[in-house]
Design a protein around this motif. Sequence first.
Motif, PDB file in Angstrom:
ATOM      1  N   GLU A 116      43.154 -34.467 -36.318  1.00 28.30           N
ATOM      2  CA  GLU A 116      43.171 -33.010 -36.157  1.00 28.30           C
ATOM      3  C   GLU A 116      44.500 -32.525 -35.588  1.00 28.30           C
ATOM      4  OE1 GLU A 116      40.681 -34.927 -35.088  1.00 28.30           O
ATOM      5  OE2 GLU A 116      38.818 -34.135 -35.948  1.00 28.30           O
ATOM      6  N   ARG A 156      47.301 -30.170 -37.373  1.00 26.40           N
ATOM      7  CA  ARG A 156      47.751 -28.907 -36.755  1.00 26.40           C
ATOM      8  C   ARG A 156      49.260 -28.854 -36.544  1.00 26.40           C
ATOM      9  NH1 ARG A 156      42.465 -28.666 -33.529  1.00 26.40           N
ATOM     10  NH2 ARG A 156      41.544 -26.884 -34.375  1.00 26.40           N
ATOM     11  N   TYR A 174      38.039 -27.209 -49.745  1.00 33.02           N
ATOM     12  CA  TYR A 174      37.587 -25.857 -49.420  1.00 33.02           C
ATOM     13  C   TYR A 174      36.535 -25.414 -50.428  1.00 33.02           C
ATOM     14  CZ  TYR A 174      42.147 -26.245 -47.202  1.00 33.02           C
ATOM     15  OH  TYR A 174      43.219 -26.695 -46.479  1.00 33.02           O
ATOM     16  N   ASP A 202      32.781 -23.544 -46.468  1.00 33.06           N
ATOM     17  CA  ASP A 202      32.793 -24.905 -45.939  1.00 33.06           C
ATOM     18  C   ASP A 202      34.190 -25.465 -46.168  1.00 33.06           C
ATOM     19  OD1 ASP A 202      31.924 -27.247 -44.780  1.00 33.06           O
ATOM     20  OD2 ASP A 202      30.771 -27.930 -46.502  1.00 33.06           O
ATOM     21  N   THR A 203      34.634 -26.286 -45.266  1.00 32.95           N
ATOM     22  CA  THR A 203      35.936 -26.925 -45.421  1.00 32.95           C
ATOM     23  C   THR A 203      35.982 -28.166 -44.545  1.00 32.95           C
ATOM     24  OG1 THR A 203      38.333 -26.615 -45.286  1.00 32.95           O
ATOM     25  CG2 THR A 203      37.015 -25.471 -43.627  1.00 32.95           C
ATOM     26  N   TYR A 204      36.687 -29.155 -45.025  1.00 33.24           N
ATOM     27  CA  TYR A 204      36.921 -30.360 -44.234  1.00 33.24           C
ATOM     28  C   TYR A 204      38.173 -31.040 -44.755  1.00 33.24           C
ATOM     29  CZ  TYR A 204      34.532 -32.845 -48.065  1.00 33.24           C
ATOM     30  OH  TYR A 204      34.166 -33.345 -49.283  1.00 33.24           O
ATOM     31  N   TYR A 219      34.373 -19.791 -42.062  1.00 34.18           N
ATOM     32  CA  TYR A 219      33.829 -21.040 -41.532  1.00 34.18           C
ATOM     33  C   TYR A 219      34.736 -21.609 -40.440  1.00 34.18           C
ATOM     34  CZ  TYR A 219      31.466 -25.560 -41.669  1.00 34.18           C
ATOM     35  OH  TYR A 219      30.777 -26.695 -41.340  1.00 34.18           O
ATOM     36  N   LYS A 220      34.134 -22.034 -39.338  1.00 34.60           N
ATOM     37  CA  LYS A 220      34.881 -22.431 -38.134  1.00 34.60           C
ATOM     38  C   LYS A 220      35.883 -23.563 -38.355  1.00 34.60           C
ATOM     39  CE  LYS A 220      31.073 -25.319 -36.423  1.00 34.60           C
ATOM     40  NZ  LYS A 220      31.462 -26.513 -37.111  1.00 34.60           N
ATOM     41  N   ASP A 221      35.589 -24.508 -39.223  1.00 34.30           N
ATOM     42  CA  ASP A 221      36.489 -25.643 -39.422  1.00 34.30           C
ATOM     43  C   ASP A 221      37.784 -25.259 -40.134  1.00 34.30           C
ATOM     44  OD1 ASP A 221      34.701 -27.208 -38.083  1.00 34.30           O
ATOM     45  OD2 ASP A 221      33.930 -28.246 -39.855  1.00 34.30           O
ATOM     46  N   SER A 273      39.843 -23.495 -38.916  1.00 35.71           N
ATOM     47  CA  SER A 273      40.843 -23.495 -37.845  1.00 35.71           C
ATOM     48  C   SER A 273      41.693 -24.773 -37.877  1.00 35.71           C
ATOM     49  CB  SER A 273      40.192 -23.314 -36.472  1.00 35.71           C
ATOM     50  OG  SER A 273      39.390 -24.436 -36.154  1.00 35.71           O
ATOM     51  N   VAL A 274      41.190 -25.833 -38.493  1.00 32.22           N
ATOM     52  CA  VAL A 274      41.972 -27.060 -38.667  1.00 32.22           C
ATOM     53  C   VAL A 274      42.570 -27.101 -40.074  1.00 32.22           C
ATOM     54  CG1 VAL A 274      41.918 -29.593 -38.750  1.00 32.22           C
ATOM     55  CG2 VAL A 274      40.607 -28.374 -37.005  1.00 32.22           C
ATOM     56  N   THR A 275      41.741 -26.918 -41.098  1.00 34.16           N
ATOM     57  CA  THR A 275      42.216 -27.123 -42.472  1.00 34.16           C
ATOM     58  C   THR A 275      43.203 -26.060 -42.929  1.00 34.16           C
ATOM     59  OG1 THR A 275      40.310 -25.993 -43.450  1.00 34.16           O
ATOM     60  CG2 THR A 275      40.151 -28.404 -43.155  1.00 34.16           C
TER      61      THR A 275
END
Length: 153
Positions: free
Chosen positions: A12, A16, A57, A68-70, A119-121, A123-125
């Motif tokens: 992470e 960033r 995404y 959704d994202t990861y 979606y909260k994630d 913030s990283v992707t």
Amino acid sequence: MKKQNQRQQTPENYIRTRARSLPVDSCYVNSHWKESGMASIIVARKHNNGNFTIGIYLVDLFALGTKDTYFQFNIQPRELDEIIEKMGNGQMIKAGYALVHNIIYGANAFAEDNGFRVYKDFSVTQFILEEDTEDIELIEIEFGNSGKPFLIQ
């Protein structure tokens, strides 16, 4: 000092602080994103070792933006190929970076303008993407249904 270095070595934190320094190698989107209003997107950045860090995404163009994202960090090329094949049931097509950038950031802006939270994630992707500046070509994409949010049941 040692703890701080360990913290910086997480995937992470790498994403960033350093992902944007990796070159964008390739981008993919499902072939029917316009018709369905749902875009499945992969953005792959290439490491010096030949591996990839990718952002994935799921984007609702009708209302919610990024649903959704990861990410996958430092994966081998064959793993990227497997993800591309599985993700869209063989329906993923190569796309230019400007297109996927405009889909993601445009859908997120539309969602936020209409009271939805991204979606909260993200913030990283978001750091796998370029910054949303005027350096990225603007592509007109229709969001919502006739400009109004439309929730798919």
